[in-house]
Design an enzyme around this catalytic site. Structure first.
Site, PDB file in Angstrom:
ATOM      1  N   ASN A  95      -1.523   2.278   5.844  1.00  0.00           N
ATOM      2  CA  ASN A  95      -0.682   1.187   5.365  1.00  0.00           C
ATOM      3  C   ASN A  95      -0.343   0.356   6.596  1.00  0.00           C
ATOM      4  O   ASN A  95       0.194   0.893   7.556  1.00  0.00           O
ATOM      5  CB  ASN A  95       0.598   1.740   4.743  1.00  0.00           C
ATOM      6  CG  ASN A  95       1.538   0.628   4.318  1.00  0.00           C
ATOM      7  OD1 ASN A  95       1.105  -0.493   4.065  1.00  0.00           O
ATOM      8  ND2 ASN A  95       2.820   0.931   4.267  1.00  0.00           N
ATOM      9  N   GLY A  96      -0.716  -0.924   6.586  1.00  0.00           N
ATOM     10  CA  GLY A  96      -0.407  -1.759   7.750  1.00  0.00           C
ATOM     11  C   GLY A  96      -1.545  -2.711   8.043  1.00  0.00           C
ATOM     12  O   GLY A  96      -2.388  -2.973   7.187  1.00  0.00           O
ATOM     13  N   ARG A 152       3.730  -0.301  -4.918  1.00  0.00           N
ATOM     14  CA  ARG A 152       3.458  -0.805  -3.566  1.00  0.00           C
ATOM     15  C   ARG A 152       2.107  -1.499  -3.457  1.00  0.00           C
ATOM     16  O   ARG A 152       1.779  -2.088  -2.427  1.00  0.00           O
ATOM     17  CB  ARG A 152       3.496   0.352  -2.566  1.00  0.00           C
ATOM     18  CG  ARG A 152       4.839   1.023  -2.480  1.00  0.00           C
ATOM     19  CD  ARG A 152       4.761   2.209  -1.568  1.00  0.00           C
ATOM     20  NE  ARG A 152       4.586   1.816  -0.186  1.00  0.00           N
ATOM     21  CZ  ARG A 152       5.562   1.700   0.696  1.00  0.00           C
ATOM     22  NH1 ARG A 152       6.797   1.944   0.332  1.00  0.00           N
ATOM     23  NH2 ARG A 152       5.327   1.358   1.933  1.00  0.00           N
ATOM     24  N   LYS A 195       6.005  -4.108  -4.126  1.00  0.00           N
ATOM     25  CA  LYS A 195       7.451  -3.902  -4.001  1.00  0.00           C
ATOM     26  C   LYS A 195       7.951  -4.050  -2.560  1.00  0.00           C
ATOM     27  O   LYS A 195       8.902  -4.763  -2.313  1.00  0.00           O
ATOM     28  CB  LYS A 195       7.786  -2.516  -4.549  1.00  0.00           C
ATOM     29  CG  LYS A 195       9.258  -2.166  -4.502  1.00  0.00           C
ATOM     30  CD  LYS A 195      10.024  -2.914  -5.551  1.00  0.00           C
ATOM     31  CE  LYS A 195      11.503  -2.574  -5.552  1.00  0.00           C
ATOM     32  NZ  LYS A 195      12.257  -3.627  -6.247  1.00  0.00           N
ATOM     33  N   HIS A 252      19.735 -36.585  -7.253  1.00  0.00           N
ATOM     34  CA  HIS A 252      19.053 -37.029  -6.034  1.00  0.00           C
ATOM     35  C   HIS A 252      17.545 -36.797  -6.124  1.00  0.00           C
ATOM     36  O   HIS A 252      16.859 -36.773  -5.104  1.00  0.00           O
ATOM     37  CB  HIS A 252      19.642 -36.315  -4.822  1.00  0.00           C
ATOM     38  CG  HIS A 252      21.103 -36.594  -4.661  1.00  0.00           C
ATOM     39  ND1 HIS A 252      21.589 -37.779  -4.169  1.00  0.00           N
ATOM     40  CD2 HIS A 252      22.196 -35.854  -5.003  1.00  0.00           C
ATOM     41  CE1 HIS A 252      22.915 -37.753  -4.179  1.00  0.00           C
ATOM     42  NE2 HIS A 252      23.306 -36.598  -4.693  1.00  0.00           N
ATOM     43  N   LYS A 309      13.087 -14.592 -10.776  1.00  0.00           N
ATOM     44  CA  LYS A 309      12.728 -13.542 -11.735  1.00  0.00           C
ATOM     45  C   LYS A 309      11.686 -14.067 -12.727  1.00  0.00           C
ATOM     46  O   LYS A 309      10.713 -13.386 -13.029  1.00  0.00           O
ATOM     47  CB  LYS A 309      13.956 -13.029 -12.518  1.00  0.00           C
ATOM     48  CG  LYS A 309      14.953 -12.199 -11.734  1.00  0.00           C
ATOM     49  CD  LYS A 309      14.479 -10.810 -11.370  1.00  0.00           C
ATOM     50  CE  LYS A 309      13.777 -10.741 -10.041  1.00  0.00           C
ATOM     51  NZ  LYS A 309      14.541 -10.613  -8.851  1.00  0.00           N
ATOM     52  N   CYS A 347       0.838  -1.195   0.000  1.00  0.00           N
ATOM     53  CA  CYS A 347       0.000   0.000   0.000  1.00  0.00           C
ATOM     54  C   CYS A 347       0.882   1.259   0.000  1.00  0.00           C
ATOM     55  O   CYS A 347       1.932   1.291   0.629  1.00  0.00           O
ATOM     56  CB  CYS A 347      -0.940   0.114   1.188  1.00  0.00           C
ATOM     57  SG  CYS A 347      -2.084  -1.256   1.342  1.00  0.00           S
ATOM     58  N   TRP A 377      -2.952  -2.730  -1.636  1.00  0.00           N
ATOM     59  CA  TRP A 377      -2.612  -4.141  -1.800  1.00  0.00           C
ATOM     60  C   TRP A 377      -3.430  -4.840  -0.731  1.00  0.00           C
ATOM     61  O   TRP A 377      -3.165  -4.702   0.462  1.00  0.00           O
ATOM     62  CB  TRP A 377      -1.121  -4.350  -1.582  1.00  0.00           C
ATOM     63  CG  TRP A 377      -0.631  -5.731  -1.888  1.00  0.00           C
ATOM     64  CD1 TRP A 377      -0.165  -6.196  -3.080  1.00  0.00           C
ATOM     65  CD2 TRP A 377      -0.551  -6.840  -0.973  1.00  0.00           C
ATOM     66  NE1 TRP A 377       0.193  -7.521  -2.972  1.00  0.00           N
ATOM     67  CE2 TRP A 377      -0.035  -7.948  -1.695  1.00  0.00           C
ATOM     68  CE3 TRP A 377      -0.878  -7.020   0.369  1.00  0.00           C
ATOM     69  CZ2 TRP A 377       0.166  -9.199  -1.113  1.00  0.00           C
ATOM     70  CZ3 TRP A 377      -0.671  -8.271   0.945  1.00  0.00           C
ATOM     71  CH2 TRP A 377      -0.154  -9.331   0.199  1.00  0.00           C
ATOM     72  N   GLU A 391      17.959 -17.038  -7.997  1.00  0.00           N
ATOM     73  CA  GLU A 391      17.513 -15.684  -8.352  1.00  0.00           C
ATOM     74  C   GLU A 391      16.942 -15.651  -9.778  1.00  0.00           C
ATOM     75  O   GLU A 391      15.919 -15.006 -10.029  1.00  0.00           O
ATOM     76  CB  GLU A 391      18.680 -14.697  -8.186  1.00  0.00           C
ATOM     77  CG  GLU A 391      18.456 -13.284  -8.699  1.00  0.00           C
ATOM     78  CD  GLU A 391      17.294 -12.550  -8.043  1.00  0.00           C
ATOM     79  OE1 GLU A 391      16.700 -13.064  -7.093  1.00  0.00           O
ATOM     80  OE2 GLU A 391      16.953 -11.455  -8.522  1.00  0.00           O
ATOM     81  N   GLU A 446       8.258 -14.535 -10.944  1.00  0.00           N
ATOM     82  CA  GLU A 446       7.614 -13.296 -10.527  1.00  0.00           C
ATOM     83  C   GLU A 446       6.902 -12.584 -11.656  1.00  0.00           C
ATOM     84  O   GLU A 446       5.799 -12.089 -11.475  1.00  0.00           O
ATOM     85  CB  GLU A 446       8.680 -12.319 -10.018  1.00  0.00           C
ATOM     86  CG  GLU A 446       9.012 -12.421  -8.577  1.00  0.00           C
ATOM     87  CD  GLU A 446       9.914 -11.289  -8.158  1.00  0.00           C
ATOM     88  OE1 GLU A 446      10.976 -11.102  -8.776  1.00  0.00           O
ATOM     89  OE2 GLU A 446       9.565 -10.583  -7.207  1.00  0.00           O
TER      90      GLU A 446
HETATM   91  O1  M6R Z   1      13.341  -4.416   0.053  1.00  0.00           O
HETATM   92  P1  M6R Z   1      13.902  -5.783   0.345  1.00  0.00           P
HETATM   93  O2  M6R Z   1      15.212  -6.024  -0.294  1.00  0.00           O
HETATM   94  O3  M6R Z   1      13.933  -6.081   1.827  1.00  0.00           O
HETATM   95  O4  M6R Z   1      12.861  -6.783  -0.318  1.00  0.00           O
HETATM   96  C1  M6R Z   1      13.002  -8.167  -0.178  1.00  0.00           C
HETATM   97  C2  M6R Z   1      12.064  -8.909  -1.098  1.00  0.00           C
HETATM   98  O5  M6R Z   1      10.732  -8.608  -0.818  1.00  0.00           O
HETATM   99  C3  M6R Z   1      12.336  -8.599  -2.573  1.00  0.00           C
HETATM  100  O6  M6R Z   1      13.657  -8.865  -2.929  1.00  0.00           O
HETATM  101  C4  M6R Z   1      11.405  -9.435  -3.476  1.00  0.00           C
HETATM  102  O7  M6R Z   1      11.723 -10.789  -3.378  1.00  0.00           O
HETATM  103  C5  M6R Z   1      11.498  -8.947  -4.916  1.00  0.00           C
HETATM  104  N1  M6R Z   1      10.179  -8.858  -5.477  1.00  0.00           N
HETATM  105  C6  M6R Z   1      12.295  -9.852  -5.781  1.00  0.00           C
HETATM  106  O8  M6R Z   1      12.326  -9.453  -7.114  1.00  0.00           O
END
Ligand code: M6R
Length: 619
Positions: free
Chosen positions: A101-102, A27, A614, A515, A496, A2, A75, A492, A499
Site C-alpha cells: 500500500n503506497g 480502501r 475510504k 454574485h 455527500k 489499498c 485502488w 457537506e 460522492e
Molecule cells: O479519514 P479522514 O477524516 O482524514 O478523511 C478525510 C476525507 O478523505 C474524507 O472525509 C472524505 O472526504 C470522505 N469520503 C467524505 O465522505
C-alpha cells in the site's frame, strides 16, 4: 488506499485473508489478489479484476490450501485495474510475493536498474519493483536472509509504502514494514496465530490485541508472535494494546449498507462522544487526553485546523464554535494545501487536525509541517491507534466506532460535537463565556443524542426520503445553500450527493448567490436550503423567494413545525429545535439520508462509489 492482509497460524489461511479483505474493501475495490504458501511448499497466486467477490469466486473454482498467506485489495495508482496489475507481485519464479500500500516515487529509476539486472516486468505497477528488489538482495548480499533482503530493498525506495512479504524458503514467517505515511499497519495477536492488516476491521473478528507499526519500522511475524525492528536493524519493544471495538462493530448487521448503518448509529455514537466529558455539577468540560493545561490554553494565540473532505467541513463548523465561544482566532486549511503555501506557524499556535482515519496522508504531512515549525499539535481522531493519534501532543477521540462506508457520516457529527467540547474547554480556560451561556449549551449538548435518535427514528418509519429521491433523483445539478454556521453543512450535503450518486452539486454561502450562481437557477436545478429558525432565518426566506421566482424547486431543511417554510418550499426535510450552535449536527443528517436514498434510486453502489477509497493514503 489499498488494503493489505496477512495471516500465519494453524488455520486455513485463504478464507481468513479473504474475509480480512472483505473488511478492507472500502480502501480499494478495483482488483484483488492473494498468495498462499500451499502444503507442497509452493506459492499459489490468485488475482482477479473487479470487486472482491470475483476473487472469492476464483478461489472457489481453484482452491488453495495453506496456513500462511497475504492478500490485497487495490485502488489503482500505477497501471489500470487488470489481472496482471493486481497484487500480490511475485519474483524469482514464484520464490516470493509482495503486497504493498503506497507509492514508490522513484520506481522508474528502480525499474530501469532491475531491467539492467535481467528482471522481466509483467505489470505496470510500482509494486513489482519491490518484489524484484527483495529478490535481488535475497540472492546477492543477504544470502537467503529474507528480513535483511526486505530491509535493503526498502532502503532503496522513496515515498510511503506499507509492504508484506512471503517467501517459499521461509514457511514460518511473514515480513512486514512501513515507510512514511503509508496508511496503517496493525499487527494482531491471536492464539497460536498472527495477523497483519492495513486497518482494524480485518483483525477485529480474530483478536483484540493489536500493535502498530510506525514509520521506518519492520515486523517479523511467526505463528507465535512478532519481533520488531527499526529499518536499520535495531530491535524494538512493542506492547499490544486492547481494542475497544468488538467484532460486531465492523459488520453491517440488519442494514443494507454500511453508510445506512452508520447514519442510523449517530444517536449512539454521540452519546459515546459525550460520555465522561461533561461535569454537570461544576458545569465544566473535561478533555484529559487533549493534554493541554488551562495555562497553555490561555496563552494560545490561534488555532489552525487542518483536514480534508468531510473532516475539513467539520473544521469550518469548528471555526464558528471556537471563535464564538472561546474568542480565539481560527484558521481552517485544506491539509492538502497547507504545507505547500509556506504557512505562518509558530509555537503560540495549536495546529488541530481532524481525521476519522488518522491516516490521511495530507493531514499527516500537515501535522509534520506544524511540528517542524514548533507548533503544538492535536487531533480529533476516530482511529485511536492511527498515526495521527500517536504522533500528536494530544487527542480528542471521536468515539464514533469504526466507520466503513466510504461516505463519511457519523464521523462528521462526532467531530462537530468534539469541536464544540473543545470550544467550551478553551472558553472555560480563557474565561471567555458566561455561566448562563455555558449552561445553556451544556444542557443542549446533553439533549442532542436523544434528538438525533428521534430524527432518525422518524426518518426510518416512513418513506418520505425515498419519495423525495424518486421526485428529485433524476436531476443532474443541485445547489445547496446555507449561511453562517450552516454554510459548511451546505458544502457537506453537496459532497455527500456528489460522492455516492454522482450528481453534480455545489455548496454555496447563500448570501453569495446574487454574485453569480443565481444564473444557474432554472426548472432543472433544484436548490436545497438549510433554513432553521435562527438569527438569519429571514434572509434564508428571501433566498427561497428568489429561487422560486426563477422557476427553481426548493427543498428546505427546516424545523418540523415551521409553517412558513412548509408553504414556501416544495419539500421539507424536518429537524428538531436545538441550540443554534448545535443545529449543524441535526441539519446534516437529513442531507446524509437524502444522498443515500438518491443513490439507491439511481442504482449506485453506496458503499463503494466509483473512483473513491475510504482512506486517502497517497497524494
Ligand atoms: O479519514 P479522514 O477524516 O482524514 O478523511 C478525510 C476525507 O478523505 C474524507 O472525509 C472524505 O472526504 C470522505 N469520503 C467524505 O465522505
Amino acid at each position: 488506499m489499498c488494503g493489505i492482509v496477512g495471516y500465519i497460524g494453524a488455520r486455513a489461511a485463504a478464507p481468513i485473508v479473504l474475509d480480512g479483505l472483505r473488511h478492507l474493501e472500502y480502501r480499494g475495490y478495483d482488483s484483488a489478489g492473494l498468495a498462499v504458501l500451499d502444503r507442497a511448499g509452493e506459492l499459489q497466486v490468485r488475482r482477479e479484476v473487479g470487486k472482491l467477490a470475483n476473487l472469492s469466486r476464483l478461489v472457489d473454482e481453484a482452491p488453495v490450501e495453506g496456513q500462511i498467506a497475504i492478500g490485497h485489495t487495490r485502488w489503482a495508482t500505477h497501471g489500470p485495474p487488470t489481472q496482471l496489475n493486481a497484487h500480490p507481485h511475485v519474483s524469482g519464479g514464484g520464490l516470493l510475493a509482495v503486497v504493498q500500500n503506497g507509492i514508490v516515487e522513484n520506481y522508474h529509476a528502480l525499474r530501469e536498474r532491475l531491467i539492467g539486472e535481467g528482471y522481466v516486468f509483467t505489470s505496470d505497477t510500482d509494486t513489482e519493483v519491490i518484489a524484484h528488489l527483495v529478490h535481488l538482495y535475497y540472492q546477492n548480499g543477504s544470502q537467503g536472509d529474507l528480513v535483511d533482503a526486505t530491509r535493503r530493498a526498502l532502503s532503496d525506495l522513496r515515498g510511503p509504502s506499507a509492504v508484506v512479504v512471503v517467501c517459499r524458503d521461509h514457511p514460518d514467517k511473514l515480513v512486514a514494514a512501513r515507510l512514511g505515511n503509508a496508511g496503517g499497519v496493525a499487527v494482531g495477536y491471536g492464539e497460536g496465530e498472527m495477523l497483519i492488516a492495513s486497518d482494524i476491521p480485518a483483525l477485529a473478528p480474530h483478536t483484540r490485541r493489536i500493535a502498530y507499526l510506525d514509520d521506518q519500522q519492520m515486523a517479523v511475524l511467526t505463528a507465535n508472535g512478532a519481533d520488531y525492528f527499526t529499518l536499520d536493524g535495531q530491535p524494538l519493544v512493542k506492547d499490544a494494546s486492547l481494542l475497544e471495538w468488538d467484532a460486531d462493530a465492523v459488520d453491517r448487521g440488519e442494514f443494507r449498507h454500511f453508510m445506512q448503518k452508520e447514519i442510523f448509529e449517530q444517536g449512539r455514537s454521540l452519546t459515546d462522544t459525550l460520555r465522561g466529558r461533561l461535569d454537570f455539577v461544576g458545569g465544566q468540560v473535561r478533555l484529559d487526553s487533549l493534554n493541554l493545561s488551562a495555562e497553555q490554553a490561555r496563552t494560545l494565540e490561534k488555532v489552525t485546523i487542518v483536514a480534508c473532505g468531510t473532516s475539513y467541513y467539520a473544521g469550518l463548523v469548528g471555526k464558528f464554535l471556537i471563535e464564538r465561544l472561546a474568542r480565539l482566532p481560527v484558521e481552517v486549511d485544506y491539509a492538502s494545501e497547507f504545507r505547500y503555501r509556506q504557512p505562518i506557524v509558530n509555537p503560540q499556535q495549536l495546529v488541530l487536525a481532524i481525521t476519522q482515519s488518522g491516516e490521511t496522508v495530507d493531514t499527516l504531512a500537515a501535522l509534520d509541517e506544524a511540528r517542524r515549525c514548533g507548533a503544538r499539535t492535536a487531533a480529533i481522531v476516530n482511529a485511536t491507534g492511527s498515526q495521527a493519534a500517536r504522533l500528536c501532543d494530544g487527542i480528542i477521540a471521536m468515539q464514533a466506532g469504526p466507520e466503513i462506508g466510504v461516505a463519511s457520516t457519523k464521523a462528521f457529527t462526532a467531530s462537530v460535537v468534539d469541536l464544540c467540547l473543545f470550544a467550551l474547554y478553551m472558553a472555560q480556560a480563557r474565561g471567555a463565556v458566561d455561566e448562563t451561556a455555558r449552561r445553556e449549551l451544556l444542557d443542549a449538548l446533553v439533549r442532542l443524542p436523544g434528538q438525533v435518535g428521534e430524527l432518525l427514528a422518524e426518518a426510518r418509519q416512513g418513506d418520505h426520503y425515498a419519495r423525495l429521491a424518486a421526485r428529485f433523483g433524476e436531476f443532474s445539478n443541485f445547489l445547496y445553500l446555507g449561511r453562517g454556521i450552516h454554510y459548511p453543512i451546505a458544502l457537506e450535503g453537496a459532497l455527500k450527493l456528489k460522492e455516492i450518486s454522482y450528481i453534480h452539486a455545489e455548496g454555496y454561502p447563500a448570501g453569495e448567490m446574487k454574485h453569480g450562481p443565481i444564473a444557474l437557477i432554472d426548472g432543472q436545478t433544484p436548490t436545497l436550503v438549510i433554513a432553521p429558525r435562527d438569527s438569519i432565518y429571514e434572509k434564508m426566506v428571501s433566498q427561497v423567494e428568489q429561487v422560486r421566482a426563477r422557476g427553481g424547486a426548493v427543498l428546505a431543511v427546516a424545523h418540523a413545525e415551521d409553517a412558513q417554510m412548509r408553504q414556501l418550499a416544495d419539500a421539507i426535510l424536518p429537524i428538531p429545535v436545538t441550540h443554534e450552535l448545535l443545529t449543524p449536527v441535526l441539519s446534516v443528517i437529513p442531507l446524509q439520508i437524502l444522498a443515500y436514498e438518491v443513490a439507491l434510486h439511481r442504482g449506485a453502489d453506496v458503499d463503494q462509489p466509483r473512483n473513491l477509497a475510504k482512506s486517502v493514503t497517497v497524494e
